[in-house]
Scaffold this active site. Structure first.
Site, PDB file in Angstrom:
ATOM      1  N   GLU B  75       0.871  -1.179   0.000  1.00 54.82           N
ATOM      2  CA  GLU B  75       0.000   0.000   0.000  1.00 54.82           C
ATOM      3  C   GLU B  75       0.905   1.224   0.000  1.00 54.82           C
ATOM      4  O   GLU B  75       1.711   1.393   0.913  1.00 54.82           O
ATOM      5  CB  GLU B  75      -0.902  -0.028   1.244  1.00 54.82           C
ATOM      6  N   ASN B  83      -9.700   4.873  -1.269  1.00 59.50           N
ATOM      7  CA  ASN B  83     -11.042   5.458  -1.341  1.00 59.50           C
ATOM      8  C   ASN B  83     -12.064   4.643  -0.555  1.00 59.50           C
ATOM      9  O   ASN B  83     -13.079   5.172  -0.108  1.00 59.50           O
ATOM     10  CB  ASN B  83     -11.518   5.542  -2.796  1.00 59.50           C
ATOM     11  N   GLY B  88     -19.043   5.663   1.332  1.00 59.34           N
ATOM     12  CA  GLY B  88     -20.270   5.746   2.135  1.00 59.34           C
ATOM     13  C   GLY B  88     -20.840   4.419   2.615  1.00 59.34           C
ATOM     14  O   GLY B  88     -21.840   4.399   3.325  1.00 59.34           O
ATOM     15  N   GLY B  89     -20.233   3.310   2.221  1.00 61.18           N
ATOM     16  CA  GLY B  89     -20.628   2.020   2.798  1.00 61.18           C
ATOM     17  C   GLY B  89     -21.864   1.363   2.209  1.00 61.18           C
ATOM     18  O   GLY B  89     -22.444   0.476   2.827  1.00 61.18           O
ATOM     19  N   ARG B 346     -26.018  11.800 -13.365  1.00 57.18           N
ATOM     20  CA  ARG B 346     -24.833  12.564 -12.969  1.00 57.18           C
ATOM     21  C   ARG B 346     -24.137  13.221 -14.163  1.00 57.18           C
ATOM     22  O   ARG B 346     -23.735  14.369 -14.105  1.00 57.18           O
ATOM     23  CB  ARG B 346     -23.832  11.634 -12.262  1.00 57.18           C
ATOM     24  N   GLU B 496     -11.627  -0.586  -9.071  1.00 57.37           N
ATOM     25  CA  GLU B 496     -11.708   0.601  -9.929  1.00 57.37           C
ATOM     26  C   GLU B 496     -10.591   0.659 -10.970  1.00 57.37           C
ATOM     27  O   GLU B 496     -10.715   1.360 -11.980  1.00 57.37           O
ATOM     28  CB  GLU B 496     -11.716   1.882  -9.075  1.00 57.37           C
ATOM     29  N   ILE B 512     -18.749  -1.016  -4.432  1.00 53.99           N
ATOM     30  CA  ILE B 512     -18.341  -2.026  -3.434  1.00 53.99           C
ATOM     31  C   ILE B 512     -18.615  -3.417  -3.985  1.00 53.99           C
ATOM     32  O   ILE B 512     -17.810  -4.339  -3.829  1.00 53.99           O
ATOM     33  CB  ILE B 512     -19.082  -1.824  -2.085  1.00 53.99           C
TER      34      ILE B 512
END
Lengths: 145, 526
Positions: B75, B83, B88-89, B346, B496, B512
């Site tokens: 990492e 991220n 927001g889970g 969006r 991603e 997720i």
């Protein structure tokens, strides 16, 4: 009899420990001294709370020689040699847990961040929370020490 | 050349050929070809090396370690989770046990149709089908690792035909990352190194397979650099062997000031994003260098609900989406007129905001609402928005107009027409779906904008949020080579950093799902 024995034992112990003390002093190289000049102070300013304790360079930069230019950042272990543990630091701010604003136990990271994500000794500290919570952090916290 | 890449050794040979040796040598440096195993000496050996500690990386590492492999996770940031740990889970799971428990009818076909609609039909359907088949397994695996999900009816997110999104118990991606991090650390043979940046893939002697990575430990990411990937020289070099292969889970590039601008020139260098500082393209580009195929790279999703008056994601996205957009409106400050359907997808909205910002980069559009335009669950955030200065409150429209330098008469005329159209049942010029039919029953009070005030305002700017494009993978999470059209042996990717799954635009809460599913699959197949 008993007290005599104890006395002997204590005396023996004392002699041994004094000897070992002398021995250790003889074996350890002297800690290098760094002369703190005004220029050095300007180049590597210290945080007031550490300055007050009259720290020498080598108190933190242990075993790194005597040239400040070659000193390396001390890792978490260095900070925690005085500041105990990350859990201790998190618990000290436990009152902030109620609003999920404890920087040492955040919802994102818990008590796991490197100290120097936010805290820097020789330059301005930087509050990592600000990178996403730029506007509300100032409601929760003072500038990062 | 028959090889996938030109090795340093080859480059050196070329350089030694003639009098232009030095020039060739520097040319080879600029090419920065991946080294082969003959060029390096391995410092340590592992079965599997994972790059990145987000949802995808940790899922891959946990699965591979559970299978008995010795796993190294690199990492580059000091913090674990990228991220994912500031996410927001929310996780969309089609046909989940949760949906069955709460009586929600869903189907794989419906999920794929929803994703294709938002993705403008260019999604790679086989990857969506894989998500349909394996998302429940990925969810169960996260629970096995210790993640806790709220046991309530799944949430209904934008673009989904039915409620299908679960949310972690602490409403953050950290609700998955923290327990998964601990799970991985406890597994024998599994090691996480932070501040450790992958530099290059190490290729087999024939240049065809990935057999390891070069990396730097004690790396300090520097957000002040224009390009950390290119300019940062910190850290000490190490070479790690990966006997089974490498899983690239290095995330997207919404914070890569150079690469994102090449893909979308509207994303200028100093532009803020909702991402963490380390979301750069470095590792993705290294995969391209060894022949990996790119897909959909320039589809960068931008959040049209963000504000220039705070950094990162902040509170504006909640206050606009659940407070000002549904029944309120947004105006161009130059003429006081509406310029978009505030409830469009969006991309449509971000593009509309850009039309205004291109003429004058500082003339941020402003969203307007009154108390009755806010949903009740957002009430606690209102004060936070105002005290932080992101949202402002005015007693009159005149004061509102004066603050944002909007022509007051034009603004009043816009609001008046907006209210009257709703009252008269006339469809508004942007055909906003929330201003008609059953949706209007949710409107509190009489008019959409209550002329009694006070009036709430938030300035708008699009912020890069998710990079849909990335590496082309197959359903086994193997990275496909452009030189062979076959998998690159020893290279897997998930999350991603991959592309194709979401097409032109990702639906909310499918990130997720994508990351955990393909992370799990990479860990199973490696």
């Amino acid at each position: 009899m008993r007290s005599k024995k104890t006395l002997l034992a204590v005396g023996f112990f004392l002699i041994i420990s004094v000897m070992s003390l002398i021995g250790s002093e003889a074996n350890t190289p002297p800690t290098p001294e760094v002369k703190i000049t005004p220029e050095l102070k300007e180049k590597f300013p210290m945080k007031p709370h550490h300055e007050k304790l009259a720290f020498k360079c080598t108190d933190c930069h242990e075993g790194q020689g005597d040239d400040p230019e070659n000193f390396k950042a001390i890792d978490d272990k260095g900070c925690l040699s005085c500041h105990k543990t990350k859990q201790f630091l998190a618990d000290r701010l436990k009152f902030m847990d109620a609003l999920h604003t404890n920087p040492h136990n955040s919802i994102h990271d818990g008590p796991k961040l490197y100290c120097d994500e936010c805290h820097f000794e020789h330059k301005k500290s930087d509050n990592m929370c600000l990178s996403c919570h730029s506007n509300d952090v100032k409601l929760w916290m003072r500038p990062t020490p | 050349m028959s090889k996938e890449t030109m090795s340093r050794r080859d480059a050196l040979k070329f350089g030694a050929l003639g009098t232009v040796g030095m020039a060739m040598l520097s040319a080879s440096n600029a090419m920065a070809a991946a080294p082969t195993e003959k060029d390096v000496k391995f410092d340590e050996e592992y079965d599997v090396i994972v790059i990145g500690t987000g949802f995808a990386g940790l899922a891959a590492a946990a699965k591979a370690a559970e299978r008995g492999y010795k796993v190294l996770i690199l990492e580059k940031m000091g913090r674990v989770g990228g991220n994912s740990v500031i996410n927001g889970g929310g996780m969309a799971v089609p046909n989940s046990t949760w949906q069955k428990k709460y009586g929600i009818q869903d189907s794989g076909e419906l999920f794929i149709a929803d994703c294709l609609k938002a993705g403008l039909g260019i999604n790679h359907v086989e990857l969506l089908e894989t998500i349909v088949k394996r998302a429940q397994d990925a969810l169960d695996f996260s629970i096995k690792c210790g993640a806790k999900w709220q046991d309530v009816k799944p949430a209904w997110f934008g673009g989904h035909s039915v409620p299908r999104s679960l949310v972690t118990d602490n409403m953050s991606g950290s609700g998955v990352i923290k327990p998964m991090h601990e799970f991985v650390e406890k597994l024998p043979g599994c090691k996480i190194m932070t501040r450790a940046k992958m530099d290059d893939f190490v290729m087999s002697a024939d240049g065809m397979s990935v057999v390891g990575v070069t990396a730097r430990i004690n790396y300090r990411f520097d957000p002040k650099l224009l390009s950390d990937d290119v300019e940062n020289k910190s850290g000490e070099k190490k070479v790690y062997k990966a006997k089974k292969g490498v899983v690239l889970a290095s995330g997207g590039f919404s914070m890569d000031k150079i690469f994102r601008k090449i893909q979308d020139p509207r994303l200028v260098e100093d532009m803020d994003a909702t991402n963490h500082d380390g979301a750069t393209a470095g590792a993705l580009l290294k995969a391209f260098q060894i022949g990996a195929l790119p897909v959909h790279i320039d589809w960068i999703q931008q959040g049209p609900w963000a504000s220039p008056d705070e950094r990162g994601f902040g509170v504006a996205p909640l206050l606009t989406q659940q407070g000002l957009f549904k029944f309120g409106l947004a105006v161009d400050v130059k003429n006081g007129k509406r310029f978009m359907n505030e409830m469009a997808d969006r991309k449509t909205r971000a593009d509309a905001e850009y039309v205004i910002l291109r003429k004058d980069p500082k003339s941020y559009p402003v969203a307007i609402g009154t108390y009755n335009t806010f949903e009740e669950q957002i009430y606690p955030i209102i004060e936070k928005g105002i005290s932080g200065g992101v949202m402002k409150k005015f007693d009159t429209l005149d004061a509102f107009a004066a603050n944002y330098k909007i022509p007051a008469d034009a603004l009043k005329a816009t609001v008046k027409k907006y209210n009257e159209d709703v009252k008269n049942g006339v469809e508004d010029e942007f055909k906003k779906q929330t201003l008609k039919g059953d949706s209007l029953k949710e409107l509190k009070g009489g008019d959409p904008i209550d002329m009694k005030g006070p009036f709430y305002g938030i300035r708008l700017v699009p912020k890069p949020h998710h990079t849909m494009g990335g590496l082309h993978i197959n359903v086994k999470a193997q990275v496909i080579s452009g030189n062979t059209n076959k998998p690159i042996p020893g290279l897997y990717a998930a999350g991603e950093v991959t592309g194709g799954t979401h097409g032109a635009s990702r639906l909310g809460t499918v990130a997720i799902t994508d990351c955990l599913t393909f992370g799990l699959i990479a860990g199973e197949n490696i």
